[in-house]
Design a protein around this motif. Structure first.
Motif, PDB file in Angstrom:
ATOM      1  N   ASN A 116       0.858  -1.185   0.000  1.00 37.26           N
ATOM      2  CA  ASN A 116       0.000   0.000   0.000  1.00 37.26           C
ATOM      3  C   ASN A 116       0.893   1.233   0.000  1.00 37.26           C
ATOM      4  N   ARG A 117       0.686   2.103  -0.961  1.00 35.03           N
ATOM      5  CA  ARG A 117       1.501   3.310  -1.067  1.00 35.03           C
ATOM      6  C   ARG A 117       0.865   4.435  -0.247  1.00 35.03           C
ATOM      7  N   ILE A 118       1.654   4.969   0.658  1.00 33.37           N
ATOM      8  CA  ILE A 118       1.194   6.030   1.542  1.00 33.37           C
ATOM      9  C   ILE A 118       1.973   7.294   1.191  1.00 33.37           C
ATOM     10  N   ASP A 119       1.272   8.338   0.845  1.00 31.55           N
ATOM     11  CA  ASP A 119       1.855   9.637   0.515  1.00 31.55           C
ATOM     12  C   ASP A 119       1.909  10.432   1.820  1.00 31.55           C
ATOM     13  N   VAL A 120       3.095  10.861   2.228  1.00 27.20           N
ATOM     14  CA  VAL A 120       3.290  11.598   3.479  1.00 27.20           C
ATOM     15  C   VAL A 120       3.634  13.032   3.134  1.00 27.20           C
ATOM     16  N   GLY A 121       2.977  13.978   3.827  1.00 28.08           N
ATOM     17  CA  GLY A 121       3.262  15.385   3.575  1.00 28.08           C
ATOM     18  C   GLY A 121       3.333  16.194   4.854  1.00 28.08           C
ATOM     19  N   GLN A 122       4.140  17.239   4.793  1.00 29.87           N
ATOM     20  CA  GLN A 122       4.274  18.214   5.871  1.00 29.87           C
ATOM     21  C   GLN A 122       4.144  19.584   5.244  1.00 29.87           C
ATOM     22  N   THR A 123       3.269  20.432   5.777  1.00 28.93           N
ATOM     23  CA  THR A 123       3.120  21.784   5.274  1.00 28.93           C
ATOM     24  C   THR A 123       4.376  22.584   5.586  1.00 28.93           C
ATOM     25  N   LEU A 124       4.906  23.250   4.581  1.00 29.19           N
ATOM     26  CA  LEU A 124       6.110  24.077   4.774  1.00 29.19           C
ATOM     27  C   LEU A 124       5.726  25.491   5.174  1.00 29.19           C
TER      28      LEU A 124
END
Length: 124
Positions: A116-124
């Protein structure tokens, strides 16, 4: 175009449901990496499980023949670099390396034990 009904409609949480081949093994991974705790399971042995951390939930559903085709969930986190390091520590495949994007996110994509591909993001 929105309808009159959709404008009045309010949403609560929407949780990602991850198909997994070994529900207990997946639970252990998400607990060890992120501290997700099991708050519900159904069946003996379990065929469905809810994991929770803070306001986030992951729903695991047992699918022994599962083949993951694409990004299945997006996690917005406070520190994408730390999550990236956890993925590497646990030997998970990194699909897209950690990068600062021009649309304001530091992000990367990893695969869990079941692909399962999990896209991880952090707001800059």
């Amino acid at each position: 175009m929105t309808s009159k009904h959709s404008e009045q409609l309010k949403f609560g949480r929407i949780a990602a449901c991850l198909p997994v081949k070994d529900i207990e093994k997946s639970h252990r991974l998400y607990n060890a990496m992120f501290g997700f705790d099991k708050v519900f399971e159904n069946g003996t042995p379990p065929g469905f499980m809810i994991l929770q951390k803070d306001d986030a939930e992951l729903h695991l559903t047992l699918q022994p023949m599962h083949k993951a085709p694409f990004n299945i969930a997006h996690m917005l986190v406070s520190d994408a670099t730390a999550v990236y390091a956890l993925c590497e520590k646990h030997g998970l495949r990194i699909v897209k390396r950690l990068q600062d994007k021009d649309y304001g996110l530091r992000s990367f994509v990893f695969e869990d034990l079941d692909g399962n591909r999990i896209d991880v993001g952090q707001t800059l």
